[in-house]
Design a protein around this motif. Structure first.
Motif, PDB file in Angstrom:
ATOM      1  N   LEU A 128       0.839  -1.121   0.030  1.00  0.00           N
ATOM      2  CA  LEU A 128      -0.075  -0.040   0.047  1.00  0.00           C
ATOM      3  C   LEU A 128       0.878   1.164   0.185  1.00  0.00           C
ATOM      4  O   LEU A 128       1.816   1.323   0.765  1.00  0.00           O
ATOM      5  CB  LEU A 128      -0.922  -0.132   1.143  1.00  0.00           C
ATOM      6  N   LEU A 129       0.718   2.027  -1.102  1.00  0.00           N
ATOM      7  CA  LEU A 129       1.653   3.294  -0.869  1.00  0.00           C
ATOM      8  C   LEU A 129       0.968   4.292  -0.012  1.00  0.00           C
ATOM      9  O   LEU A 129      -0.402   4.258   0.297  1.00  0.00           O
ATOM     10  CB  LEU A 129       1.485   3.710  -2.457  1.00  0.00           C
ATOM     11  N   PRO A 130       1.799   5.060   0.665  1.00  0.00           N
ATOM     12  CA  PRO A 130       1.270   5.975   1.605  1.00  0.00           C
ATOM     13  C   PRO A 130       0.488   6.989   1.134  1.00  0.00           C
ATOM     14  O   PRO A 130       0.601   7.340  -0.171  1.00  0.00           O
ATOM     15  CB  PRO A 130       2.657   6.667   2.061  1.00  0.00           C
ATOM     16  N   ALA A 131      -0.410   7.622   2.009  1.00  0.00           N
ATOM     17  CA  ALA A 131      -1.174   8.544   1.525  1.00  0.00           C
ATOM     18  C   ALA A 131      -0.577   9.914   0.897  1.00  0.00           C
ATOM     19  O   ALA A 131      -1.099  10.454   0.332  1.00  0.00           O
ATOM     20  CB  ALA A 131      -2.216   9.057   2.619  1.00  0.00           C
ATOM     21  N   ASP A 132       0.584  10.128   1.580  1.00  0.00           N
ATOM     22  CA  ASP A 132       1.497  11.263   0.811  1.00  0.00           C
ATOM     23  C   ASP A 132       2.223  11.108  -0.142  1.00  0.00           C
ATOM     24  O   ASP A 132       2.874  11.969  -0.752  1.00  0.00           O
ATOM     25  CB  ASP A 132       2.296  11.723   2.110  1.00  0.00           C
ATOM     26  N   ASN A 133       2.165   9.700  -0.941  1.00  0.00           N
ATOM     27  CA  ASN A 133       2.707   9.577  -2.073  1.00  0.00           C
ATOM     28  C   ASN A 133       2.071  10.453  -3.052  1.00  0.00           C
ATOM     29  O   ASN A 133       0.930  10.867  -2.985  1.00  0.00           O
ATOM     30  CB  ASN A 133       2.317   8.206  -2.782  1.00  0.00           C
ATOM     31  N   VAL A 134       2.649  11.157  -3.911  1.00  0.00           N
ATOM     32  CA  VAL A 134       2.213  12.494  -4.783  1.00  0.00           C
ATOM     33  C   VAL A 134       1.029  11.828  -5.770  1.00  0.00           C
ATOM     34  O   VAL A 134       0.061  12.601  -5.765  1.00  0.00           O
ATOM     35  CB  VAL A 134       3.360  12.973  -5.735  1.00  0.00           C
ATOM     36  N   HIS A 135       1.181  10.770  -6.323  1.00  0.00           N
ATOM     37  CA  HIS A 135      -0.057  10.325  -7.231  1.00  0.00           C
ATOM     38  C   HIS A 135      -1.084  10.073  -6.315  1.00  0.00           C
ATOM     39  O   HIS A 135      -2.180  10.216  -6.675  1.00  0.00           O
ATOM     40  CB  HIS A 135       0.689   9.199  -8.132  1.00  0.00           C
ATOM     41  N   VAL A 136      -1.027   9.302  -5.267  1.00  0.00           N
ATOM     42  CA  VAL A 136      -2.152   8.975  -4.237  1.00  0.00           C
ATOM     43  C   VAL A 136      -2.854  10.102  -3.738  1.00  0.00           C
ATOM     44  O   VAL A 136      -4.040  10.230  -4.074  1.00  0.00           O
ATOM     45  CB  VAL A 136      -1.664   7.995  -3.137  1.00  0.00           C
ATOM     46  N   GLN A 137      -1.926  10.955  -3.306  1.00  0.00           N
ATOM     47  CA  GLN A 137      -2.391  12.195  -2.802  1.00  0.00           C
ATOM     48  C   GLN A 137      -3.139  12.964  -4.078  1.00  0.00           C
ATOM     49  O   GLN A 137      -4.367  13.501  -3.698  1.00  0.00           O
ATOM     50  CB  GLN A 137      -1.319  13.184  -2.288  1.00  0.00           C
ATOM     51  N   HIS A 138      -2.759  13.098  -5.069  1.00  0.00           N
ATOM     52  CA  HIS A 138      -3.530  13.592  -6.410  1.00  0.00           C
ATOM     53  C   HIS A 138      -4.911  13.068  -6.372  1.00  0.00           C
ATOM     54  O   HIS A 138      -6.041  13.837  -6.563  1.00  0.00           O
ATOM     55  CB  HIS A 138      -2.829  13.308  -7.526  1.00  0.00           C
ATOM     56  N   ASN A 139      -4.910  11.793  -6.362  1.00  0.00           N
ATOM     57  CA  ASN A 139      -6.129  11.055  -6.413  1.00  0.00           C
ATOM     58  C   ASN A 139      -7.145  11.535  -5.234  1.00  0.00           C
ATOM     59  O   ASN A 139      -8.286  11.575  -5.251  1.00  0.00           O
ATOM     60  CB  ASN A 139      -6.077   9.708  -6.591  1.00  0.00           C
ATOM     61  N   ILE A 140      -6.556  11.342  -4.085  1.00  0.00           N
ATOM     62  CA  ILE A 140      -7.578  11.820  -2.797  1.00  0.00           C
ATOM     63  C   ILE A 140      -8.033  12.983  -3.034  1.00  0.00           C
ATOM     64  O   ILE A 140      -9.200  13.416  -2.763  1.00  0.00           O
ATOM     65  CB  ILE A 140      -6.541  11.640  -1.764  1.00  0.00           C
ATOM     66  N   GLN A 141      -7.182  13.970  -3.569  1.00  0.00           N
ATOM     67  CA  GLN A 141      -7.472  15.527  -3.743  1.00  0.00           C
ATOM     68  C   GLN A 141      -8.584  15.639  -4.761  1.00  0.00           C
ATOM     69  O   GLN A 141      -9.611  16.351  -4.593  1.00  0.00           O
ATOM     70  CB  GLN A 141      -6.511  16.261  -3.824  1.00  0.00           C
ATOM     71  N   LYS A 142      -8.430  14.728  -5.830  1.00  0.00           N
ATOM     72  CA  LYS A 142      -9.643  14.613  -6.838  1.00  0.00           C
ATOM     73  C   LYS A 142     -10.826  14.454  -6.381  1.00  0.00           C
ATOM     74  O   LYS A 142     -11.976  15.036  -6.532  1.00  0.00           O
ATOM     75  CB  LYS A 142      -9.357  13.690  -7.812  1.00  0.00           C
TER      76      LYS A 142
END
Length: 122
Positions: A60-74
């Motif tokens: 599981l990639l961390p929530a602060d991974n730039v791409h994961v964070q981008h999707n969470i923000q979307k």
């Protein structure tokens, strides 16, 4: 969390070439073409984020991974994510959408994720 408000009904067109690029690292070109064609033709179904992660064996990639964070923000902005593209096997291959699955897991591990699934040649 109502999953239908978070996801598009169908994968975006650019997801299929992205899946092909990834699968090209793992499989012969003819098999990649067959799988991508099968992904395009398959019906969208749903699975839980936690089950996709477990079946894939990927970390599981961390929530602060730039791409994961981008999707969470979307999602937080009200934009919808594209369904993920999977190849059945042991382990399950996330051909496109690894960061989206990780984002979904961070939102809630039980989040329903729409996906298209194809099987490798037998």
């Amino acid at each position: 969390m109502e999953w239908t408000r978070l996801w598009l009904d169908d994968p975006e067109e650019h997801d299929f070439p992205a899946a092909a690029d990834y699968l090209d690292l793992l499989l012969p070109a003819e098999e990649v073409t067959r799988i991508v064609d099968a992904l395009r033709a398959s019906e969208t179904q749903t699975k839980k984020a936690k089950d996709i992660m477990r079946a894939s064996g990927l970390p599981l990639l961390p929530a602060d991974n730039v791409h994961v964070q981008h999707n969470i923000q979307k999602v937080k902005r009200g934009s919808k994510l594209s369904p993920v593209l999977l190849v059945r096997g042991t382990p399950l291959v996330i051909a496109d959408g690894y960061h989206r699955v990780c984002a979904a897991y961070h939102l809630t591990e039980d989040l329903i994720v729409p996906c298209r699934i194809a099987a490798p040649a037998s």
